[in-house]
Design an enzyme around this catalytic site. Structure first.
Site, PDB file in Angstrom:
ATOM      1  N   LYS A 193       0.767  -1.178   0.131  1.00 32.15           N
ATOM      2  CA  LYS A 193      -0.195  -0.166   0.100  1.00 32.15           C
ATOM      3  C   LYS A 193       0.732   1.337  -0.021  1.00 32.15           C
ATOM      4  O   LYS A 193       1.761   1.218   0.544  1.00 32.15           O
ATOM      5  CB  LYS A 193      -0.899  -0.062   1.147  1.00 32.15           C
ATOM      6  CG  LYS A 193      -1.947   1.156   1.462  1.00 32.15           C
ATOM      7  CD  LYS A 193      -2.546   0.791   2.817  1.00 32.15           C
ATOM      8  CE  LYS A 193      -3.845   2.014   2.903  1.00 32.15           C
ATOM      9  NZ  LYS A 193      -4.478   1.635   4.376  1.00 32.15           N
ATOM     10  N   SER A 221      -9.366   1.831   3.208  1.00 27.14           N
ATOM     11  CA  SER A 221      -8.569   2.462   2.375  1.00 27.14           C
ATOM     12  C   SER A 221      -7.422   1.738   1.598  1.00 27.14           C
ATOM     13  O   SER A 221      -6.947   2.118   0.380  1.00 27.14           O
ATOM     14  CB  SER A 221      -7.868   3.395   3.122  1.00 27.14           C
ATOM     15  OG  SER A 221      -7.004   2.939   4.045  1.00 27.14           O
ATOM     16  N   SER A 231      -9.915  -0.718   7.066  1.00 24.25           N
ATOM     17  CA  SER A 231      -9.154  -0.514   5.917  1.00 24.25           C
ATOM     18  C   SER A 231      -8.464  -1.816   5.190  1.00 24.25           C
ATOM     19  O   SER A 231      -8.443  -1.731   4.150  1.00 24.25           O
ATOM     20  CB  SER A 231      -8.115   0.573   6.028  1.00 24.25           C
ATOM     21  OG  SER A 231      -8.914   1.810   5.880  1.00 24.25           O
TER      22      SER A 231
END
Ligand SMILES: *[C@@H]1O[C@H](CO)[C@@H](O)[C@H](O)[C@H]1NC(C)=O
Ligand SMILES: *[C@@H]1O[C@H](CO)[C@@H](O)[C@H](O)[C@H]1NC(C)=O
Ligand SMILES: *[C@@H]1O[C@H](CO)[C@@H](O)[C@H](O)[C@H]1NC(C)=O
Ligand SMILES: CC(=O)N[C@H]1CO[C@H](CO)[C@@H](O)[C@@H]1O
Length: 568
Positions: free
Chosen positions: A132, A213, A237
């Site tokens: 990420k 996210s 997330s």
């Protein structure tokens, strides 16, 4: 038939075999899936005479890839070429990989050479992973969390989790897109948007929201743009994007994995975890990133400072046998609308779990859930962000925008047009700036204690203790918030997809589809702190009895596969 597959299962099965008839028995459904996979394998074989055992990257497991590497059917360089070819296929439409590591090829070549010389840095030597965009690297890639505020900022060294991956011989293939600041900026932006890379989408429905996210990590892992991916979770997330992209997600106990040099939200809630296509692969990746780090004090409180449990060994078919598993019925009832499309499948999953030898305990309610739900937001993460952000920024080697605190960040974001302010507001920051709060405010400790009550005695920990449970199960969409407050782990496993007659819903104000036919959902196993081993037992046994992932139908998938690029 397993509910929650509805027309999608029919579609896929008739596509593959044309003549398989689905029955209500799971056993026959499994036979139908087997039919699909066989046909697919045959198609791949047609491409090259020597490619009989070359796995398709859409579902390739670590075991399959490592077998191929060991037997010299292909190299890590081939894997890098294939994954990047697949990324090129889908990235223009889905925008999930923000940046490709310009050193991926040279790293792969080095690891290939080591393998040829008989050297393995670890059991996953040579496998490519995506991380990420908030997980720090000291290399030629950005660590910007999707914001121009951190563009061209430089860290003094890799984050601890990345250092561990590299030391084990994994290839950091690139940075996956994320909701800007891990969804910690705006109250009215779209999930899956950041200023640097724009809006990303999932593969199951046109313009499908990937969930936030860690959306890019989830889509990339689902579509086989890497062997696996890492995400981070503060409140949902990891598990939410995993469910929405038909993969497995492990949100580890806060403190099991180091957050050092990961762009933070909250030291009390942040955690780094695996996002993979199978439970076993999640266990393998967790094994590498778990463990104490003197630079993240929370990891020193782990009971595993001398030896991390063997997570792979926890993946056994008998994993549900004799387990006590509770259902937090009041959480489900209070979120009836959110779970309507998945309830039939969830009920069926409970039957599968009971048939596998677990004891189901009804009504293991989260007693403070409705009280907690009345709160508009979680003040702890907001106050932590003030302190933890400033701390992160102070350690940068290069900080070209000279942003040192939340006020600098807000000022920059308001004045830099690509950040799309005010269409996407900065509400998460406004509240703390205006109230002058941080984690050293007098208000902090009482509010934090209240959080521990909501998530603890009144939430997951109370339910586990009162009923002597090994886990609580919930539809993933409502699983994350109580564990977030107390830092407890969750594993989500694919469970189905929204039925054909599901109404298409967009995110308010944006051309991004929140719910639609075929959007995947998952089931979550919630446990006590440090209980990842037990959760893996249950998640694996459930996954092996259901194998839902292979049965959902995508709207988009990559064209290039490993067999196309070997030896290029
Ligand atoms: C748990 O919640 C359900 C649904 O809201 C309710 O019907 C039940 O009475 C509750 N059970 C207990 C023990 O509180
Ligand atoms: C988001 O909120 C801001 C005010 O905080 C407003 O100006 C803007 O129009 C809103 N955007 C959308 C898409 O609703
Ligand atoms: C506030 O944050 C700092 C920096 O991370 C930390 O050292 C301190 O323990 C935090 N205070 C509380 C009350 O959590
Ligand atoms: C940058 C930094 O603070 N690194 C520290 C991480 O922990 C080791 C072991 O305590 C220290 O030696 C480093 O200085």
């Amino acid at each position: 038939m397993f509910p929650g597959l509805s027309c999608y299962q029919w579609h896929e099965v008739t596509h593959c075999e044309g003549k398989l008839i689905l029955s209500l028995s799971l056993a026959l459904s499994l036979a139908a899936i087997w039919g699909c996979r066989k046909i697919h394998a045959q198609k791949t074989q047609g491409k090259s005479s020597s490619s009989g055992q070359i796995p398709s990257l859409l579902d390739a497991t670590a075991d399959q890839l490592l077998t191929g590497l060991e037997r010299e059917w292909f190299t890590s360089s081939d894997l890098v070429n294939a994954y990047l070819g697949r990324t090129n296929d889908v990235n223009p439409a889905l925008r999930v990989v923000m940046e490709v590591n310009p050193d991926a090829w040279s790293i792969a070549a080095e690891l290939d050479m080591e393998r040829a010389q008989g050297r393995r840095r670890g059991p996953l030597h040579g496998l490519p992973v995506l991380i990420k965009g908030n997980i720090g690297t000291r290399d030629r890639m950005q660590t910007n969390a999707g914001s121009y505020a951190l563009q061209d900022a430089i860290l003094p060294a890799d984050s601890t989790v990345v250092a561990k991956l590299r030391n084990h011989g994994l290839i950091i293939l690139g940075k996956a897109s994320l909701t800007e600041w891990s969804m910690f900026r705006s109250s009215n932006s779209s999930h899956g948007w950041n200023a640097v890379f724009g809006q990303m989408y999932s593969a199951y429905y046109p313009k499908q929201c990937p969930g936030g996210s860690s959306g890019g990590s989830a889509v990339a892992s689902d579509l086989g743009l890497a062997w696996a991916a890492l995400g981070t979770e503060t409140d949902g997330s990891i598990v939410i994007p995993c469910e929405r992209n038909n993969i497995v997600g492990i949100k580890p106990t806060v403190g099991l994995t180091s957050r050092y040099r990961v762009v933070p939200i909250s030291e009390h809630q942040d955690t780094v975890g695996p996002m993979t296509r199978t439970v076993k692969d999640g266990a393998k990746l967790l094994q590498i990133i778990a463990g104490p780090d003197p630079n993240d004090t929370y990891t020193i409180a782990s009971p595993f400072t001398h030896r991390t449990p063997n997570y792979l060994a926890a993946c056994k078919l008998s994993g549900l046998q004799g387990k006590r598993i509770g259902i937090a019925q009041n959480v489900i009832d209070e979120s009836a609308e959110k779970v309507a499309h998945s309830m039939e499948a969830f009920q069926y999953a409970i039957k599968v779990i009971a048939d596998a030898g677990a004891n189901i305990v009804e009504n293991t309610n989260f007693t403070a859930y409705s009280e907690w739900k009345k709160r508009e937001y979680n003040p702890v993460t907001r106050m932590d962000f003030v302190t933890n952000l400033a701390q992160y920024l102070s350690k940068l080697e290069r900080n070209p925008r000279k942003i040192h605190n939340i006020e600098d960040l807000r000022r920059f974001t308001w004045s830099f047009p690509p950040e799309e302010y005010p269409a996407r507001n900065t509400r998460n920051w406004d509240t703390v700036i205006e109230a002058g709060l941080s984690n050293t405010s007098l208000e902090f400790w009482p509010i934090y204690q209240q959080n521990l009550y909501f998530g603890g005695e009144g939430g997951i920990l109370g339910a586990l203790e009162r009923h002597s449970l090994d886990a609580v199960v919930l539809p993933t969409v409502i699983a994350a918030s109580m564990p977030a407050l107390v830092g407890t782990p969750i594993i989500t496993v694919p469970l189905g997809a929204a039925p054909c007659d599901t109404a298409v819903e967009k995110e308010i104000g944006w051309d991004v589809v929140e719910m639609a036919p075929g959007v995947p959902f998952g089931i979550s196993f919630l446990g006590a702190k440090w209980s990842e081993e037990t959760l893996l037992e249950m998640a694996y046994a459930f996954e092996q009895r259901t194998m839902i992932r292979q049965r959902l139908k995508r709207d988009v998938s990559p064209r290039v596969d490993l067999v196309d690029v070997i030896g290029e």
